[in-house]
Write an enzyme that holds these catalytic residues in place. Structure first.
Site, short mmCIF file in Angstrom:
data_model
loop_
_atom_site.label_atom_id
_atom_site.label_comp_id
_atom_site.label_asym_id
_atom_site.label_seq_id
_atom_site.Cartn_x
_atom_site.Cartn_y
_atom_site.Cartn_z
N TYR A 25 0.83 -1.21 0.00
CA TYR A 25 0.00 0.00 0.00
C TYR A 25 0.87 1.26 0.00
CZ TYR A 25 -3.33 3.54 1.55
OH TYR A 25 -4.09 4.67 1.65
N GLU A 26 1.98 1.22 0.74
CA GLU A 26 2.85 2.38 0.85
C GLU A 26 3.89 2.43 -0.27
OE1 GLU A 26 4.35 2.58 4.87
OE2 GLU A 26 2.43 3.38 5.59
N GLU A 83 3.72 2.74 15.39
CA GLU A 83 4.59 2.44 14.26
C GLU A 83 3.77 2.10 13.02
OE1 GLU A 83 7.97 1.85 11.96
OE2 GLU A 83 7.77 2.84 13.89
N VAL A 87 -5.48 -1.73 8.21
CA VAL A 87 -6.72 -2.51 8.13
C VAL A 87 -6.84 -2.99 6.69
CG1 VAL A 87 -9.24 -2.42 8.30
CG2 VAL A 87 -7.83 -1.20 9.98
N GLY A 97 -10.14 0.66 12.31
CA GLY A 97 -9.07 1.63 12.54
C GLY A 97 -9.36 2.54 13.71
N SER A 98 -10.57 3.06 13.77
CA SER A 98 -10.90 3.95 14.90
C SER A 98 -10.93 3.17 16.21
CB SER A 98 -12.22 4.68 14.65
OG SER A 98 -13.27 3.77 14.43
N ASN A 124 -0.82 10.19 1.43
CA ASN A 124 -1.88 9.28 1.89
C ASN A 124 -3.11 10.06 2.37
OD1 ASN A 124 -3.38 7.17 2.87
ND2 ASN A 124 -1.71 6.25 4.03
N TYR A 131 -7.46 10.41 10.13
CA TYR A 131 -6.84 10.85 11.38
C TYR A 131 -7.39 12.20 11.83
CZ TYR A 131 -3.47 7.15 10.36
OH TYR A 131 -2.87 5.95 10.07
#
Length: 164
Positions: A25-26, A83, A87, A97-98, A124, A131
């Protein structure tokens, strides 16, 4: 519905797979050097310094948060450094995630830690929006630095005489 729990040794293979998925993904699919053995030792060895929580739905791990304690000299107390938070794409939008971040916030609050912080890639946008929706704010006045590879080895070699 998301169920959050501390990771267990039997979760290591799925956590490692999620780390690989996160790297894809990154846009760094070949960057992961972690092994199941190393991750198991880091999380569950005699003196773990890193921790993980997993998000489960219907008994299947859908995501994870891997974190460790940091320290603020200004606050005079520990904090949590997140770190990795990841999901599975097919499980996003269902609160995993939350729920993971809420769990870390609860841990920080219960232990008297001053903060939970993390880094996010500038491109992203979905994660940044997520966030922000939780009340997190970027620390734009700070730039992250990192020593790795040859530069790390060179600096370490220069310091060898200092420690002797």
């Amino acid at each position: 519905m998301s169920h959050i729990r501390p990771a267990r040794p039997e979760d290591v293979p799925v956590i490692l797979q999620l780390v690989h998925d996160l790297a894809v993904y990154e846009r760094e699919p070949d960057a992961v050097k972690a092994t199941a053995e190393g991750l198991r030792d880091a999380l569950f060895g005699p003196a773990p310094a890193v921790f993980a929580h997993v998000a489960e739905e219907d008994g299947e791990v859908q995501g994870f948060a891997l974190w460790f304690r940091n320290f603020s000299t200004w606050e005079g107390v520990h904090g949590i450094y997140l770190e990795d938070l990841y999901v599975r794409p097919e499980a996003r939008g269902r609160g995993h995630g939350s729920a993971l971040l809420r769990t870390l916030a609860q841990i920080a609050d219960e232990r008297g830690y001053a903060r939970v912080e993390w880094a996010v890639l500038n491109w992203n946008a979905p994660s940044i929006g997520f966030y922000r929706s939780l009340g997190a704010r970027p620390q734009d006045e700070w730039t992250t630095f990192r020593l790795t590879g040859a530069a790390l080895a060179e600096l370490a070699a220069e310091g060898a005489d200092v420690r002797a």
